[in-house]
Design a protein around this motif. Structure first.
Motif, PDB file in Angstrom:
ATOM      1  N   VAL A  54       0.844  -1.209   0.000  1.00 57.32           N
ATOM      2  CA  VAL A  54       0.000   0.000   0.000  1.00 57.32           C
ATOM      3  C   VAL A  54       0.871   1.248   0.000  1.00 57.32           C
ATOM      4  O   VAL A  54       0.616   2.203  -0.739  1.00 57.32           O
ATOM      5  N   ILE A  55       1.914   1.262   0.815  1.00 59.30           N
ATOM      6  CA  ILE A  55       2.819   2.420   0.869  1.00 59.30           C
ATOM      7  C   ILE A  55       3.524   2.596  -0.467  1.00 59.30           C
ATOM      8  O   ILE A  55       3.667   3.722  -0.968  1.00 59.30           O
ATOM      9  N   LEU A  56       3.964   1.508  -1.070  1.00 56.17           N
ATOM     10  CA  LEU A  56       4.625   1.577  -2.368  1.00 56.17           C
ATOM     11  C   LEU A  56       3.656   2.098  -3.442  1.00 56.17           C
ATOM     12  O   LEU A  56       4.028   2.928  -4.273  1.00 56.17           O
ATOM     13  N   ALA A  57       2.401   1.645  -3.400  1.00 56.65           N
ATOM     14  CA  ALA A  57       1.402   2.118  -4.355  1.00 56.65           C
ATOM     15  C   ALA A  57       1.113   3.600  -4.158  1.00 56.65           C
ATOM     16  O   ALA A  57       1.010   4.367  -5.133  1.00 56.65           O
ATOM     17  N   LEU A  58       0.993   4.037  -2.910  1.00 60.22           N
ATOM     18  CA  LEU A  58       0.781   5.464  -2.639  1.00 60.22           C
ATOM     19  C   LEU A  58       1.965   6.305  -3.107  1.00 60.22           C
ATOM     20  O   LEU A  58       1.788   7.398  -3.657  1.00 60.22           O
ATOM     21  N   ALA A  59       3.166   5.820  -2.902  1.00 60.91           N
ATOM     22  CA  ALA A  59       4.359   6.534  -3.352  1.00 60.91           C
ATOM     23  C   ALA A  59       4.375   6.637  -4.880  1.00 60.91           C
ATOM     24  O   ALA A  59       4.711   7.688  -5.446  1.00 60.91           O
ATOM     25  N   ALA A  60       4.013   5.564  -5.563  1.00 54.43           N
ATOM     26  CA  ALA A  60       3.968   5.582  -7.028  1.00 54.43           C
ATOM     27  C   ALA A  60       2.913   6.568  -7.523  1.00 54.43           C
ATOM     28  O   ALA A  60       3.148   7.338  -8.469  1.00 54.43           O
ATOM     29  N   ILE A  61       1.750   6.576  -6.876  1.00 50.87           N
ATOM     30  CA  ILE A  61       0.692   7.528  -7.248  1.00 50.87           C
ATOM     31  C   ILE A  61       1.166   8.956  -7.038  1.00 50.87           C
ATOM     32  O   ILE A  61       0.918   9.844  -7.861  1.00 50.87           O
ATOM     33  N   MET A  62       1.864   9.190  -5.925  1.00 52.96           N
ATOM     34  CA  MET A  62       2.359  10.526  -5.628  1.00 52.96           C
ATOM     35  C   MET A  62       3.403  10.980  -6.656  1.00 52.96           C
ATOM     36  O   MET A  62       3.377  12.116  -7.133  1.00 52.96           O
ATOM     37  N   VAL A  63       4.300  10.096  -7.045  1.00 52.09           N
ATOM     38  CA  VAL A  63       5.325  10.431  -8.040  1.00 52.09           C
ATOM     39  C   VAL A  63       4.672  10.745  -9.387  1.00 52.09           C
ATOM     40  O   VAL A  63       5.031  11.724 -10.057  1.00 52.09           O
ATOM     41  N   VAL A  64       3.705   9.928  -9.800  1.00 50.98           N
ATOM     42  CA  VAL A  64       3.004  10.165 -11.062  1.00 50.98           C
ATOM     43  C   VAL A  64       2.234  11.479 -11.005  1.00 50.98           C
ATOM     44  O   VAL A  64       2.242  12.269 -11.959  1.00 50.98           O
ATOM     45  N   SER A  65       1.585  11.761  -9.883  1.00 43.49           N
ATOM     46  CA  SER A  65       0.818  13.011  -9.737  1.00 43.49           C
ATOM     47  C   SER A  65       1.730  14.227  -9.811  1.00 43.49           C
ATOM     48  O   SER A  65       1.419  15.207 -10.499  1.00 43.49           O
ATOM     49  N   VAL A  66       2.854  14.186  -9.105  1.00 39.86           N
ATOM     50  CA  VAL A  66       3.792  15.307  -9.127  1.00 39.86           C
ATOM     51  C   VAL A  66       4.368  15.483 -10.524  1.00 39.86           C
ATOM     52  O   VAL A  66       4.471  16.608 -11.039  1.00 39.86           O
TER      53      VAL A  66
END
Length: 194
Positions: free
Chosen positions: A7-19
């Motif tokens: 879940v943390i890895l998925a949230l980090a990936a979403i955050m990187v893509v969003s930024v």
């Protein structure tokens, strides 16, 4: 723990893509705004309002030059859009526009000049050059208007004459209709009551 890590890895990936997406969109909008004539014109007018002394006059000359070249482009577009003769008009305006771009670059350089003596020497020359370009564009616009003006006057005169004939025919038709209705109304009244 593996589920929490996923879940943390998925949230980090979403955050990187969003930024990353936000950065790309902001850069694209910034580039589009810098290329926009409307934004550039508004920025130049704001700069003119905030400037003082000779700097303000230089920025005012840049505004006048851009407005003049814009009106010239409108005239050329109008001439090309019509069925009239095109001739050398686009090529001549391209030359005027190229000279205007060189003059705009010189004026941009003058806006950064801090020496009042240099500005005092260069300003009359810059003013004269902008006046020359404005005169050329005025002549170009007059040529376009003159080429279209004769045709427009002839067409308007022909339309006015045709309209006058139609109005006269309509008036005659209405008078004839009233005359016929007057006789028909009397005849119809007579027939109803006889």
């Amino acid at each position: 723990m593996t589920a929490v890590a996923a879940v943390i890895l998925a949230l980090a990936a979403i955050m990187v893509v969003s930024v990353g997406t936000t950065i790309v969109v902001v850069r694209m909008l910034y580039k589009r705004m810098r290329r926009s004539r409307v934004v550039a014109r508004a920025a130049l007018r704001t700069r003119a309002a905030l400037s003082r002394g000779p700097q303000r006059e230089v920025v005012g000359l840049r505004i006048r030059l851009r407005d003049t070249l814009g009106s010239g482009q409108s005239a050329v577009d109008l001439a090309l859009g019509s069925d009239g003769p095109r001739g050398e008009l686009p090529r001549l305006f391209r030359r005027i526009k190229n000279e205007g771009a060189v003059l705009d670059a010189q004026l941009l350089l003058l806006t950064s000049e801090t020496d009042a003596v240099v500005l005092a020497e260069e300003l009359p020359l810059a003013r004269r050059r902008v006046d020359d370009v404005a005169g050329l564009v005025r002549r170009l616009r007059a040529t376009v208007a003159g080429g279209r003006g004769d045709l427009t006057d002839d067409v308007l005169l022909a339309l006015r004459a045709e309209l006058d004939r139609e109005v006269e025919a309509l008036d005659a038709g209405v008078r004839e209709l009233h005359a016929l209705n007057g006789h028909d109304h009397g005849d119809m009244t007579g027939r109803k009551y006889s």
